[in-house]
Design an enzyme around this catalytic site. Structure first.
Site, PDB file in Angstrom:
ATOM      1  CG  ASP A  30      71.660 -69.696  37.539  1.00 30.84           C
ATOM      2  OD1 ASP A  30      71.663 -69.899  38.300  1.00 30.84           O
ATOM      3  OD2 ASP A  30      71.439 -69.416  36.079  1.00 30.84           O
ATOM      4  NE  ARG A  88      49.390 -80.689  56.780  1.00 28.66           N
ATOM      5  CZ  ARG A  88      49.318 -79.852  56.942  1.00 28.66           C
ATOM      6  NH1 ARG A  88      48.719 -79.156  58.268  1.00 28.66           N
ATOM      7  NH2 ARG A  88      50.253 -79.273  57.377  1.00 28.66           N
ATOM      8  CG  HIS A 123      42.161 -87.709  56.473  1.00 25.87           C
ATOM      9  ND1 HIS A 123      41.312 -86.852  56.382  1.00 25.87           N
ATOM     10  CD2 HIS A 123      41.337 -88.836  57.073  1.00 25.87           C
ATOM     11  CE1 HIS A 123      40.412 -86.927  57.038  1.00 25.87           C
ATOM     12  NE2 HIS A 123      39.757 -88.138  57.442  1.00 25.87           N
ATOM     13  CE  LYS A 185      41.970 -80.020  62.340  1.00 28.29           C
ATOM     14  NZ  LYS A 185      43.314 -80.044  62.406  1.00 28.29           N
TER      15      LYS A 185
END
Ligand code: R5P
Length: 283
Positions: A30, A88, A123, A185
């Site tokens: 399954d 991210r 970041h 960017k």
């Protein structure tokens, strides 16, 4: 540390030189996962080697394996995830979005005592500790990249395609004794990026080496390469830590005129040319 490696990590696991833990992961008809630990781990330090590319398919087996190891008495569980996923989406860019980095991190932290990873995409989170509550160790591929450049390219110019890449490209440039520039960017969608390239005439005659943490769609590298070629640069090289390579990415990069793409083996891929086994093996 006894190492329980996910199947994709078999080659890397073999070169670490750690004792190998035996375990089994298969699927029931399954589609549910079956996980069983075969090695004795009572009172032992164990490592789970699992790079978290394609993370949705791996998360549940990983949680099951960690839980089974804990249940079998493992004293300490370290997740070695050379590539760490869900870093991210570190902010809600649009109303209603799940900030997945902040959901994924506490989830993993519940099941492991420590996390070791390479070049996580930090970041807006200053450190892994900002979101992970387990002990975190961050390794860097910068020395590997610097060594590769020194060995292969006499007059490189290192280029970071966006502001986030500065953290990696600056370190690599220092190690390679090479100049570096960082571009700007704007991302307009999963596949759409806009890059601004200033005149690099002062660096004419050098070999451009784009350095980034991740190649996913290849859009970032391809766009930067197109702009560099328009300024007359040739012999373009791309170096990246994590070879995610979404479908069509490699073709896109070749079409953009890239001469060579070299990645580390945090994720097994044909472009792997830098080996992280040494640094991982030393943790
Ligand atoms: C983003 O900030 C990363 O550092 C990479 O530049 C990005 O993830 C690369 O993605 P793609 O290959 O899809 O352009």
């Amino acid at each position: 540390m006894i190492c329980f490696a996910f199947p994709e990590q078999a080659v890397l696991a073999a070169s670490l030189g750690w004792p190998v833990g035996q375990w089994e992961w298969r699927h029931f008809p399954d589609g549910e996962s079956y996980v069983r630990v075969h090695s004795a781990v009572q009172g032992q330090q164990v490592g789970i080697l699992c790079s978290l590319n394609q993370p949705d398919a791996k998360l549940l087996p990983l949680v099951f394996l960690a839980s089974a190891l804990r249940q079998q008495g493992a004293a300490r569980i370290t997740l070695v995830a050379p590539y760490l996923a869900y870093m991210r989406q570190d902010i809600a860019f649009h109303t209603g979005e799940a900030v997945t980095s902040e959901i994924f991190a506490p989830l993993l932290s519940r099941y492991v005592d420590a996390l070791v990873t390479i070049d996580p995409h930090l970041h807006r989170h200053a450190s892994l500790e900002a979101i992970y509550s387990c002990q975190c160790t961050v390794l860097s591929a910068a020395p590997l990249m610097a060594a590769w450049i020194k060995e292969h390219l006499p007059k490189p110019l290192l280029i970071g395609p966006d502001a986030e890449s500065e953290q990696w490209v600056a370190q690599v440039a220092k190690g390679a004794d090479a100049p570096h520039v960082v571009l700007s960017k704007q991302r307009h969608g999963d596949h759409e990026v806009e890059i601004t390239l200033p005149s690099l005439a002062a660096w004419a005659g050098r070999t451009p080496v784009l350095v980034d943490d991740i190649i996913s769609t290849g859009g970032t590298m391809a766009k930067a390469c197109g702009l560099l070629r328009a300024q007359g640069f040739t012999g373009l090289h791309c170096l990246a830590t994590h070879a995610l390579f979404a479908e069509g990415a490699l073709e896109k990069l070749h079409a953009a005129g890239i001469e060579k793409i070299v990645t580390t083996n945090t994720i097994a891929h044909a472009s792997n040319g830098m080996d992280v086994a040494g640094m991982v093996g030393r943790i």
